[in-house]
Scaffold this motif. Structure first.
Motif, short mmCIF file in Angstrom:
data_model
loop_
_atom_site.label_atom_id
_atom_site.label_comp_id
_atom_site.label_asym_id
_atom_site.label_seq_id
_atom_site.Cartn_x
_atom_site.Cartn_y
_atom_site.Cartn_z
N VAL A 41 5.26 -2.33 3.67
CA VAL A 41 4.01 -1.88 3.08
C VAL A 41 3.35 -2.99 2.27
O VAL A 41 2.13 -3.00 2.11
N ALA A 42 4.13 -3.92 1.81
CA ALA A 42 3.56 -4.86 0.85
C ALA A 42 3.85 -6.32 1.15
O ALA A 42 3.16 -7.21 0.66
N ASP A 44 5.38 -9.55 3.97
CA ASP A 44 5.20 -9.98 5.34
C ASP A 44 6.48 -10.10 6.15
O ASP A 44 6.47 -10.59 7.25
N LYS A 46 9.46 -9.11 8.59
CA LYS A 46 9.41 -8.28 9.78
C LYS A 46 10.76 -7.65 10.05
O LYS A 46 11.78 -8.10 9.57
N THR B 8 0.66 -1.39 9.04
CA THR B 8 0.91 -0.46 7.93
C THR B 8 0.16 0.85 8.09
O THR B 8 -0.55 1.05 9.05
N ARG B 9 0.29 1.66 7.11
CA ARG B 9 -0.06 3.06 7.33
C ARG B 9 -1.55 3.39 7.39
O ARG B 9 -2.40 2.75 6.81
N GLY B 12 0.02 7.32 8.13
CA GLY B 12 1.26 6.93 8.77
C GLY B 12 1.18 5.48 9.17
O GLY B 12 0.91 4.61 8.35
N HIS B 13 1.33 5.21 10.45
CA HIS B 13 1.42 3.82 10.87
C HIS B 13 0.29 3.49 11.85
O HIS B 13 -0.30 4.36 12.44
N LYS B 15 -1.21 0.45 14.88
CA LYS B 15 -0.82 -0.63 15.78
C LYS B 15 -2.05 -1.13 16.53
O LYS B 15 -2.85 -0.33 17.01
N CYS B 458 -3.18 1.00 0.47
CA CYS B 458 -1.85 1.38 -0.02
C CYS B 458 -0.85 0.31 0.37
O CYS B 458 0.16 0.11 -0.28
N ALA B 459 -1.17 -0.40 1.44
CA ALA B 459 -0.30 -1.49 1.85
C ALA B 459 -0.26 -2.57 0.79
O ALA B 459 0.68 -3.33 0.70
N GLN B 466 0.24 -8.12 0.71
CA GLN B 466 -0.10 -8.70 2.00
C GLN B 466 0.22 -7.73 3.12
O GLN B 466 1.18 -7.01 3.08
N LEU B 467 -0.64 -7.69 4.10
CA LEU B 467 -0.38 -6.80 5.21
C LEU B 467 0.74 -7.35 6.08
O LEU B 467 0.75 -8.53 6.40
N PRO B 468 1.66 -6.48 6.44
CA PRO B 468 2.71 -6.94 7.32
C PRO B 468 2.22 -6.92 8.76
O PRO B 468 1.75 -5.91 9.24
N LEU B 469 2.30 -8.00 9.42
CA LEU B 469 1.83 -8.03 10.79
C LEU B 469 2.90 -8.58 11.71
O LEU B 469 3.43 -9.65 11.48
#
Lengths: 325, 504
Positions: A41-42, A44, A46, B8-9, B12-13, B15, B458-459, B466-469
């Motif tokens: 959520v916060a 990076d 994986k 991220t949500r 939910g999630h 993609k 919320c991420a 940071q956004l998880p990618l």
């Protein structure tokens, strides 16, 4: 080397993540004491970064959300292998939470309602989402939505539970401190005092023993702010709920709905609550009792609002799954 | 194919996958929601008065929006008018929530792309980078503001994450003078904070020619219909009013009471995502295309500004005028300008908080009207403007106030189709044959959806921000070329060369 901590979310609303952020400046203390190695959520990092780590190399995995999809199951199992301790964080991971109310229905009924029946949907062809769709040679995939919502310990073993929807950030802070100091309670403990909400509720009972003539719904009365809400006829789950929230709902003059789950002595919230209610009915003849019972619509959805997947019934039985032969 | 998973949500999630053709150019892009919880079904059979506490579990980032939409639906279901004080306290809370949520979106999510820069190293493109650029005092100010507002919200609503105070006909508890004093002080600070934030935006974004070009360019532009709520004077209102729609030329297309929403909003099901796609019913579903002939519309801060005649408070009105005079008049179609629109609303929320908190009725002891018992089946529809757009809750009950049917039109869902178009457009504009696929370039693709969806906030409601990618690049035969950690530049280069090789 600082202990490694990972956060993960499954089927969730994001409120648990917000509660972590509500540590406000204290989050800096947490970051100073531990290395956060996973927090989709916060941060990076994986899944593949965690997959590459040695088994047992993470000190604590803190997981929120209910188990809803094939993907949730996969990640929960993977984190269990990598982590020394697994903490179920929040009502959904602990008990199934409000998404667990879906267990009163089948996934087919849910799909029908959502994709075919709601008044704004126009879907002549009866299209529903597919696990795999091919468009112009391109493949688009979706994870399976399970028929039954489960809690985290249905999938993996859980060492500790931090309850609440959302959890009180103070409980998270205390839990982290307990882990860092090695001063841990027995495995399987819920990290919130094992006392019942009525013990710490700021509202007072007028009589020593509660006696209820009939149950009221929110819209029927304006309850006295100082008096026990159950005594005033509102369904309050305080008698079967664990403390830890700070009695926030009662302070706002609203009854408890049990999001912190039961105390250790209680196996099943709903049946325990039913038996508790049976002892406070003012009436004793069958006819009056029947009237009182009928004044509560859908008792199960209130008594198990946050804990249906953790109940002895877990879900409503679906006919198609029953063998009638 | 390039897959961004998870982004991220979003209830939910989420993609995102981008499919390349044989030339290495973008063929198609899809935004998928891989989750479904089925609230519309499982609330059937429940006592309807529980809905403000139940349906907010759709989103823990904007629970106040769902709580309020459900509460408004209950007023409607019982046809009960709350006392004026209750409306004012609810609206105060609602604007406090908008303020706190918009703040976090700006500083933790959208902001880093501008304050630190879209091409800045990924490790710096987060809230810490923002603090570094704007100063440690700025960071403290942001955390402090959020904390102050959320503490007051906790006290009034019971809980800030999942409030409990909303009831048909009012709220659960009256307020005292002490909390009023604190609410007034917090509101004054909220206005000052919004002005200071706009000052930062001015200096860092509008003062940078390159950013202005990025905002006003074609990559992040869609000409669509817009929807939002307006008050009686045609001004933006988050808490109550009529729903208004303007066409891509900014002309009023419709204005209606929420009870008529099914005449205007329809939903379409695609097999490759769990989210339903909304469109304007009279125009129809024409696929993922924009323009006046397509029923696709957008909701969000800029949509609200585009539909309304202005802001109801003086400072926000001035900022509203400045936005349109800078960006060439109404409507503005630039997706990235939504960040600016959010700040106009931030200022309005602060001003509105102060108006409401200062009202003598704020401490009135009468905050509830008890409704009459239902005698027959009833239907209640509630609408509010959530931070990310129009949110509708619709409940039908039996005479015992038990739910028979429910329908929920959620803001993010209404932006799902536009996000799909925006992603494809940004990707097509940015990923081209011979242009290296760098981290900065992919971040600019991310910016197309980041502007849309504050739910992604919320991420980043957290310090690392940071956004998880996860990025997966596939060739035109959908063969996986490589998995990438986007934080790693070397590997991005590797992919680029492999893509180039594959294209040859």
């Amino acid at each position: 080397m600082k202990p490694k901590v990972g956060f993960y979310w499954m089927g969730t609303c994001g409120g648990c993540e917000e509660s972590v952020v509500d540590l406000a400046e204290r989050i800096l203390d947490v970051v100073a004491a531990v290395d956060i190695i996973f927090w989709p959520v916060a941060m990076d990092f994986k899944l593949e970064d965690v997959e590459a780590m040695a088994d047992g190399s993470i000190a604590v995995a803190i997981i929120n959300g209910s188990v809803k999809t094939s993907h949730d199951e996969y990640v929960a199992k993977m984190l269990r292998k990598k982590a020394g301790l697994v903490i179920a964080y929040g009502s959904c991971a602990h008990l199934g939470g409000i998404p667990g109310l879906a267990n009163f229905h089948s996934i087919d009924a849910i799909f029908d309602r959502v994709y075919k029946e709601v008044p704004t949907v126009y879907n002549d062809k009866g299209i529903v989402p597919q696990l795999r769709t091919e468009i112009d040679g391109m493949i688009l995939e979706l994870p399976t939505i399970n028929n039954t919502v489960q809690k985290l310990d249905d999938i993996v073993s859980v060492d500790y539970y931090i309850p609440g929807c959302a959890p009180n950030p103070d409980l998270l802070m205390a839990g982290i401190q307990a882990i860092l100091s090695g001063n841990l309670p027995p495995v399987g403990s819920v990290l919130s005092p094992n006392r019942n909400m009525c013990d710490s509720c700021p509202k007072e009972r007028k009589e020593e023993k509660i006696m209820v003539k009939e149950f009221k719904r929110y819209y029927e009365i304006i309850p006295d702010e100082d008096q026990c809400l159950l005594e005033q006829g509102l369904m309050c789950l305080g008698p079967v709920t664990r403390i830890g929230c700070g009695e926030l709902c009662m302070k706002a003059n609203m009854p408890c709905r049990g999001c912190y789950g039961p105390t250790d002595q209680i196996e099943d919230m709903g049946t325990k609550y039913a038996s508790a209610l049976a002892t406070i009915w003012y009436e004793t003849n069958e006819e009056d009792i029947d009237r009182i019972v009928r004044s509560i619509p859908n008792f199960a959805s209130i008594a198990y609002m946050f804990s249906l997947p953790a109940s002895i019934m877990k879900r409503k039985r679906i006919k198609s799954e029953v063998d009638f032969k | 194919m390039i897959t961004i998973d998870p982004v991220t949500r979003l209830e939910g999630h989420g993609k995102i996958s981008i499919h390349l053709n044989e030339e290495g150019e973008v063929n198609a892009a899809y935004f998928q929601v891989p989750e479904l919880r089925g609230f519309e079904k499982f609330i059937e059979g429940m006592p309807v008065e529980e809905m403000p506490r139940v349906t907010q579990r759709i989103c823990g980032v904007c629970p106040t929006a769902h709580h309020m939409a459900a509460t408004r639906a209950l007023d409607d279901l019982w046809k009960v008018e709350p006392p004026s004080a209750a409306h004012k306290i609810r609206e105060f809370i609602y604007n406090s929530f908008l303020h706190e949520d918009h703040t976090l979106h700006f500083y933790f999510l959208g902001g880093p792309d501008f304050v630190v820069g879209p091409d800045a190293p990924k490790a710096e493109r987060n809230i810490l980078g923002v603090i570094q650029a704007a100063g440690i005092e700025a960071g403290k100010k942001v955390i402090g503001m959020r904390k102050e507002i959320r503490e007051i919200m906790t006290e009034i609503t019971g809980k800030v994450i999942h409030p409990v105070f909303g009831l048909p006909g009012g709220i659960s508890k009256a307020l005292n003078k002490d909390i009023q004093d604190r609410a007034i002080k917090a509101s004054e600070r909220a206005i000052e904070f919004a002005q200071w934030t706009i000052g930062l935006f001015d200096k860092i974004v509008l003062g940078n020619e390159e950013y202005v070009k990025l905002i006003t360019g074609d990559i992040y532009r869609n000409e669509t219909y817009y929807m939002g709520m307006v008050d009686k004077n045609d001004k933006v209102n988050f808490y109550r009013g009529d729903i208004k729609i303007v066409d891509p030329n900014g002309k009023e297309y419709a204005k209606f009471d929420v009870h008529k929403y099914t005449d205007y909003i329809a939903e379409h099901v695609e097999p490759w995502t769990y989210v339903r796609q909304t469109y304007l019913k009279p125009i129809g579903w024409k696929g993922f295309v924009d323009g006046p002939d397509s029923g696709i519309y957008r909701v969000n801060p800029l949509a609200r500004l585009n539909v309304a005649g202005g802001m109801a408070t003086p400072l926000a009105q001035k900022e509203y005028e400045r936005l349109y005079s800078t960006l060439g008049g109404k409507p503005v179609h630039a997706t990235l300008a939504w960040h600016w629109a959010r700040l106009v609303e931030l200022l309005y929320a602060g001003e509105r908080m102060l108006e409401l908190a200062s009202d003598p009725e704020f401490v009135d002891s009468n905050v509830r009207t008890l409704p009459d018992k239902l005698t027959e089946e009833s239907r209640g529809i509630g609408v509010v403007e959530a931070p990310r757009g129009t949110l509708i809750h619709d409940y039908t009950t039996d005479e015992n106030a038990v739910i028979k049917h429910a329908n929920l039109i959620v803001a993010t869902q209404q932006n799902a189709a536009p996000i799909n178009m925006g992603i494809g457009q940004a990707a097509r504009g940015l990923i081209q044959k011979g242009v290296p696929v760098t981290d900065g370039l992919l971040n600019k693709v991310e910016m197309a959806f980041r502007a849309y969806d504050p739910c992604f906030a919320c991420a980043t409601h957290t310090l690392p921000g940071q956004l998880p990618l996860n990025l997966e690049i596939y060739d035109h035969r959908d063969k996986l070329l490589q998995k990438v950690n986007m934080a790693n530049y070397d590997r991005i280069d590797t992919i680029d060369s492999r893509i180039q090789e594959e294209i040859k």
